[in-house]
Design a protein around this motif. Structure first.
Motif, PDB file in Angstrom:
ATOM      1  N   PRO A   2       0.830  -1.212   0.000  1.00  0.00           N
ATOM      2  CA  PRO A   2       0.000   0.000   0.000  1.00  0.00           C
ATOM      3  C   PRO A   2       0.863   1.260   0.000  1.00  0.00           C
ATOM      4  CG  PRO A   2      -0.789  -1.573   1.626  1.00  0.00           C
ATOM      5  CD  PRO A   2       0.529  -2.082   1.139  1.00  0.00           C
ATOM      6  N   ARG A   3       0.507   2.219  -0.817  1.00  0.00           N
ATOM      7  CA  ARG A   3       1.276   3.457  -0.916  1.00  0.00           C
ATOM      8  C   ARG A   3       0.552   4.587  -0.181  1.00  0.00           C
ATOM      9  NH1 ARG A   3       6.209   1.564  -2.060  1.00  0.00           N
ATOM     10  NH2 ARG A   3       6.191   0.202  -3.894  1.00  0.00           N
ATOM     11  N   THR A   4       0.182   4.349   1.048  1.00  0.00           N
ATOM     12  CA  THR A   4      -0.476   5.378   1.846  1.00  0.00           C
ATOM     13  C   THR A   4       0.317   5.593   3.130  1.00  0.00           C
ATOM     14  OG1 THR A   4      -1.882   3.847   3.115  1.00  0.00           O
ATOM     15  CG2 THR A   4      -2.722   4.608   0.979  1.00  0.00           C
ATOM     16  N   LYS A   5       0.189   6.762   3.701  1.00  0.00           N
ATOM     17  CA  LYS A   5       0.899   7.067   4.945  1.00  0.00           C
ATOM     18  C   LYS A   5       0.281   6.357   6.148  1.00  0.00           C
ATOM     19  CE  LYS A   5       3.053  11.466   3.764  1.00  0.00           C
ATOM     20  NZ  LYS A   5       3.333  12.852   4.215  1.00  0.00           N
ATOM     21  N   GLU A   6      -0.912   5.799   5.948  1.00  0.00           N
ATOM     22  CA  GLU A   6      -1.584   5.114   7.050  1.00  0.00           C
ATOM     23  C   GLU A   6      -1.079   3.689   7.221  1.00  0.00           C
ATOM     24  OE1 GLU A   6      -3.313   6.882   4.713  1.00  0.00           O
ATOM     25  OE2 GLU A   6      -3.463   8.602   6.087  1.00  0.00           O
ATOM     26  N   SER A   7      -0.314   3.181   6.266  1.00  0.00           N
ATOM     27  CA  SER A   7       0.176   1.804   6.324  1.00  0.00           C
ATOM     28  C   SER A   7       1.686   1.770   6.106  1.00  0.00           C
ATOM     29  CB  SER A   7      -0.503   0.930   5.269  1.00  0.00           C
ATOM     30  OG  SER A   7      -1.894   0.840   5.499  1.00  0.00           O
ATOM     31  N   ALA A   8       2.317   0.736   6.698  1.00  0.00           N
ATOM     32  CA  ALA A   8       3.736   0.506   6.470  1.00  0.00           C
ATOM     33  C   ALA A   8       3.983  -0.997   6.446  1.00  0.00           C
ATOM     34  CB  ALA A   8       4.566   1.164   7.566  1.00  0.00           C
ATOM     35  N   CYS A   9       4.868  -1.442   5.540  1.00  0.00           N
ATOM     36  CA  CYS A   9       5.190  -2.867   5.414  1.00  0.00           C
ATOM     37  C   CYS A   9       6.664  -3.089   5.721  1.00  0.00           C
ATOM     38  CB  CYS A   9       4.873  -3.370   4.002  1.00  0.00           C
ATOM     39  SG  CYS A   9       3.105  -3.466   3.650  1.00  0.00           S
ATOM     40  N   PHE A  10       6.939  -4.188   6.441  1.00  0.00           N
ATOM     41  CA  PHE A  10       8.301  -4.503   6.849  1.00  0.00           C
ATOM     42  C   PHE A  10       8.592  -5.976   6.579  1.00  0.00           C
ATOM     43  CE2 PHE A  10       6.290  -1.469   9.736  1.00  0.00           C
ATOM     44  CZ  PHE A  10       7.080  -0.339   9.541  1.00  0.00           C
ATOM     45  N   ASP A  11       9.861  -6.282   6.479  1.00  0.00           N
ATOM     46  CA  ASP A  11      10.289  -7.678   6.397  1.00  0.00           C
ATOM     47  C   ASP A  11      10.089  -8.279   7.790  1.00  0.00           C
ATOM     48  OD1 ASP A  11      11.785 -10.089   6.410  1.00  0.00           O
ATOM     49  OD2 ASP A  11      12.987  -9.360   4.729  1.00  0.00           O
ATOM     50  N   ALA A  12       9.115  -9.167   7.917  1.00  0.00           N
ATOM     51  CA  ALA A  12       8.721  -9.681   9.229  1.00  0.00           C
ATOM     52  C   ALA A  12       9.850 -10.435   9.912  1.00  0.00           C
ATOM     53  CB  ALA A  12       7.490 -10.579   9.089  1.00  0.00           C
ATOM     54  N   ASP A  13      10.748 -11.055   9.138  1.00  0.00           N
ATOM     55  CA  ASP A  13      11.812 -11.852   9.739  1.00  0.00           C
ATOM     56  C   ASP A  13      12.950 -10.995  10.294  1.00  0.00           C
ATOM     57  OD1 ASP A  13      10.626 -14.396   9.246  1.00  0.00           O
ATOM     58  OD2 ASP A  13      11.136 -14.158   7.124  1.00  0.00           O
ATOM     59  N   LEU A  14      12.905  -9.694  10.009  1.00  0.00           N
ATOM     60  CA  LEU A  14      13.901  -8.778  10.582  1.00  0.00           C
ATOM     61  C   LEU A  14      13.399  -8.122  11.872  1.00  0.00           C
ATOM     62  CD1 LEU A  14      15.147  -6.922   7.358  1.00  0.00           C
ATOM     63  CD2 LEU A  14      16.208  -8.889   8.525  1.00  0.00           C
ATOM     64  N   ILE A  15      12.124  -8.301  12.166  1.00  0.00           N
ATOM     65  CA  ILE A  15      11.497  -7.637  13.315  1.00  0.00           C
ATOM     66  C   ILE A  15      11.809  -8.381  14.610  1.00  0.00           C
ATOM     67  CG2 ILE A  15       9.291  -7.046  14.390  1.00  0.00           C
ATOM     68  CD1 ILE A  15       9.991  -5.214  12.087  1.00  0.00           C
ATOM     69  N   ASN A  16      12.181  -7.614  15.609  1.00  0.00           N
ATOM     70  CA  ASN A  16      12.361  -8.148  16.966  1.00  0.00           C
ATOM     71  C   ASN A  16      11.144  -7.769  17.809  1.00  0.00           C
ATOM     72  OD1 ASN A  16      15.003  -9.297  16.707  1.00  0.00           O
ATOM     73  ND2 ASN A  16      15.830  -7.208  16.695  1.00  0.00           N
ATOM     74  N   TRP A  17      10.487  -8.755  18.385  1.00  0.00           N
ATOM     75  CA  TRP A  17       9.316  -8.503  19.217  1.00  0.00           C
ATOM     76  C   TRP A  17       9.739  -8.446  20.691  1.00  0.00           C
ATOM     77  CZ3 TRP A  17       4.669  -7.587  16.803  1.00  0.00           C
ATOM     78  CH2 TRP A  17       4.592  -7.929  15.445  1.00  0.00           C
ATOM     79  N   PRO A  18       8.968  -7.736  21.523  1.00  0.00           N
ATOM     80  CA  PRO A  18       7.788  -6.944  21.176  1.00  0.00           C
ATOM     81  C   PRO A  18       8.179  -5.636  20.494  1.00  0.00           C
ATOM     82  CG  PRO A  18       8.315  -6.621  23.481  1.00  0.00           C
ATOM     83  CD  PRO A  18       9.276  -7.668  22.977  1.00  0.00           C
ATOM     84  N   LEU A  19       7.243  -5.110  19.692  1.00  0.00           N
ATOM     85  CA  LEU A  19       7.399  -3.772  19.142  1.00  0.00           C
ATOM     86  C   LEU A  19       7.117  -2.751  20.242  1.00  0.00           C
ATOM     87  CD1 LEU A  19       5.561  -4.215  15.719  1.00  0.00           C
ATOM     88  CD2 LEU A  19       8.039  -4.082  16.088  1.00  0.00           C
ATOM     89  N   GLU A  20       7.575  -1.546  20.014  1.00  0.00           N
ATOM     90  CA  GLU A  20       7.396  -0.491  21.024  1.00  0.00           C
ATOM     91  C   GLU A  20       6.891   0.784  20.367  1.00  0.00           C
ATOM     92  OE1 GLU A  20      10.210   2.369  23.851  1.00  0.00           O
ATOM     93  OE2 GLU A  20      10.997   0.450  23.118  1.00  0.00           O
ATOM     94  N   LEU A  21       5.937   1.446  21.018  1.00  0.00           N
ATOM     95  CA  LEU A  21       5.454   2.765  20.595  1.00  0.00           C
ATOM     96  C   LEU A  21       5.851   3.791  21.640  1.00  0.00           C
ATOM     97  CD1 LEU A  21       1.805   2.335  19.200  1.00  0.00           C
ATOM     98  CD2 LEU A  21       3.693   3.478  18.033  1.00  0.00           C
ATOM     99  N   ARG A  22       6.434   4.874  21.196  1.00  0.00           N
ATOM    100  CA  ARG A  22       6.757   5.977  22.112  1.00  0.00           C
ATOM    101  C   ARG A  22       6.873   7.271  21.332  1.00  0.00           C
ATOM    102  NH1 ARG A  22      12.001   7.627  21.379  1.00  0.00           N
ATOM    103  NH2 ARG A  22      13.618   6.053  20.890  1.00  0.00           N
ATOM    104  N   HIS A  23       6.954   8.408  22.064  1.00  0.00           N
ATOM    105  CA  HIS A  23       7.224   9.699  21.430  1.00  0.00           C
ATOM    106  C   HIS A  23       8.719   9.810  21.134  1.00  0.00           C
ATOM    107  CE1 HIS A  23       3.268  11.492  21.723  1.00  0.00           C
ATOM    108  NE2 HIS A  23       3.183  11.185  23.002  1.00  0.00           N
ATOM    109  N   TRP A  24       9.059  10.748  20.268  1.00  0.00           N
ATOM    110  CA  TRP A  24      10.457  10.949  19.918  1.00  0.00           C
ATOM    111  C   TRP A  24      11.180  11.705  21.031  1.00  0.00           C
ATOM    112  CZ3 TRP A  24      13.693  15.190  18.544  1.00  0.00           C
ATOM    113  CH2 TRP A  24      13.098  16.435  18.724  1.00  0.00           C
TER     114      TRP A  24
END
Length: 450
Positions: free
Chosen positions: A355-377
């Motif tokens: 998808p080419r929208t700012k509302e979505s992002a795609c990643f190589d799942a096998d490069l991801i380390n879980w858990p993901l984290e959300l925070r402010h900059w």
């Protein structure tokens, strides 16, 4: 015509001229038990209006407050009309809100009046402000610093609130009560000059009358003239606001170049900012910042004004917890806090459409380390923007893309381990992009909120 009948005639004509009330529908009357509210209640009942009495106990004067309550209750009983009552911890409310006792009384009173108005299905709230109160308000606002609206006294009709007594003065009210042999109580604090309004009533007005016995009449004529000028002025202000102000989400944006093109920029700025509790003294500082550097901030009540390049940004003050961290486990497919997001892992295949929208992002799942984290900059954050090879500081990215101070504060980051993989809603990290070698894709989608 005697004074009693004259007051009734003036009030009835004033009610009709301002289309305040209908006699068939109940009207809520604020009843303190003092001369003004006592006379107003009797006047409206004599004129045939269907009245409901409402009494507030602010618990500020000890035994006097209890006395006032009992007197008001007996008044309503003697007239045979409904009586509603409440009490407030006014000092506590004022302390928590950081406001004066006078302002606390006003806020508490009118908020409660609105509740009773809905409960009783009354047509309006009638309060006993009279002509002298309007003059006092004129001077109060003049001393605080105000625009034209602040010099037009008290409005006869304001939303659900009506003021039938603005056509008469205190002397006429007291004479009415005397002629009809109606008792009332006296608030001892009205004789103390510790409040600014009382100082105006007890010291300034008598001084002006010693200089000109017709001072009150002259001031009221001036107020009347200003009310007419205000109509023209407000029309001009609205036209100016349309050229200067835009709304972006929950932010109000003032264009500085457009503001400076207006005939009187400071007057327009004053009228815009007064809706956000900005004191008049602060307007000078804000105006002085218009040609200065970006980043200057001003705080007023629950609002913040930020000078950001060629605009002023008005927004609600928010406490941003820079240490806030929200973790997303591998098993989660969606979250709703701090924002709504969906997470989906799927197999990659030739022809997979990203998808080419700012509302979505795609990643190589096998490069991801879980858990993901959300925070402010925070200062020092860096990532490799999609399509680039080298690191870039987020602060520089924000500057290049002309982020405002407010936009920077609202920015969220999605991290895998210590790496920023997505500046949420804006740019993903190139190191985690989907390539021809990718076997599984992690798609993260921001959901629209209603």
């Amino acid at each position: 015509m005697d004074s009693e009948r004259l007051l009734l005639t003036k009030v009835e004509s004033f009610i009709q001229a301002n289309e305040m009330l209908e006699k068939e529908v109940p009207v809520l009357v604020g009843l303190s038990g003092g001369a003004d509210s006592t006379a107003l209640l009797d006047c409206l009942l004599t004129l045939g209006y269907n009245c409901i009495a409402a009494h507030c106990n602010f618990q500020l004067r000890g035994d006097e407050s209890v006395r006032d309550h009992e007197f008001a209750r007996m008044q309503a009983h003697n007239y045979g009309i409904p009586f509603y009552e409440t009490s407030f911890d006014t000092k506590l409310y004022a302390s928590r809100r950081g406001i004066s006792i006078e302002m606390a009384c006003r806020e508490l009173r009118y908020e409660w009046f609105e509740e009773i108005l809905q409960q009783t299905q009354a047509q309006a709230i009638a309060v006993a402000h009279h002509r002298d109160d309007s003059i006092e308000t004129f001077f109060l606002n003049l001393l605080r610093g105000t625009g034209i609206a602040g010099l037009t006294g008290i409005n006869a009709v304001h939303g659900n609130v009506v003021r039938p007594f603005l056509i008469v003065n205190r002397d006429e009210i007291e004479e009415y009560l005397q002629k009809k042999h109606i008792d009332y109580i006296t608030d001892s604090s009205n004789k103390e000059d510790i409040y600014q309004r009382n100082k105006i009533r007890l010291q300034l007005i008598p001084l002006l009358k010693s200089m000109n016995p017709a001072a009150s009449e002259s001031i009221m004529r001036t107020i009347g003239n200003l009310q007419q000028v205000e109509v023209i002025y407000e029309d001009s202000i609205k036209k100016g606001e349309m050229k200067v102000v835009t709304v972006r989400g929950d932010e109000v944006i003032i264009s500085i170049p457009e503001l400076q093109k207006q005939p009187v920029p400071k007057a327009l700025l004053f009228e815009i900012l007064k809706e956000y509790d900005v004191p008049s003294a602060m307007i000078d500082d804000i105006e002085s910042s218009l040609d200065g550097l970006s980043g200057k901030q001003f705080f007023s009540g629950s609002y913040r004004i930020v000078k950001d390049r060629d605009v002023l940004i008005i927004s609600k003050r928010e406490t941003r917890d820079t240490d806030f961290r929200y973790f997303i486990s591998k098993e989660e497919t969606s979250i709703s806090v701090p924002m709504e997001m969906q997470f989906e892992v799927m197999d990659y295949f030739p022809g997979f459409i990203i998808p080419r929208t700012k509302e979505s992002a795609c990643f190589d799942a096998d490069l991801i380390n879980w858990p993901l984290e959300l925070r402010h900059w925070k200062q020092g954050d860096k990532f490799v923007p999609f399509g680039m090879r080298g690191y870039k500081k987020l602060s520089d990215y924000f500057s290049d893309h002309k982020y405002s101070v407010v936009e920077k504060e609202k920015a969220w980051l999605l991290l895998s381990g210590d790496d920023i993989v997505w500046l949420v809603g804006e740019r993903s990290d190139n190191r985690y992009r989907v390539t021809s070698k990718t076997k599984r894709v992690l798609m993260v989608t921001m959901m629209e909120t209603t």
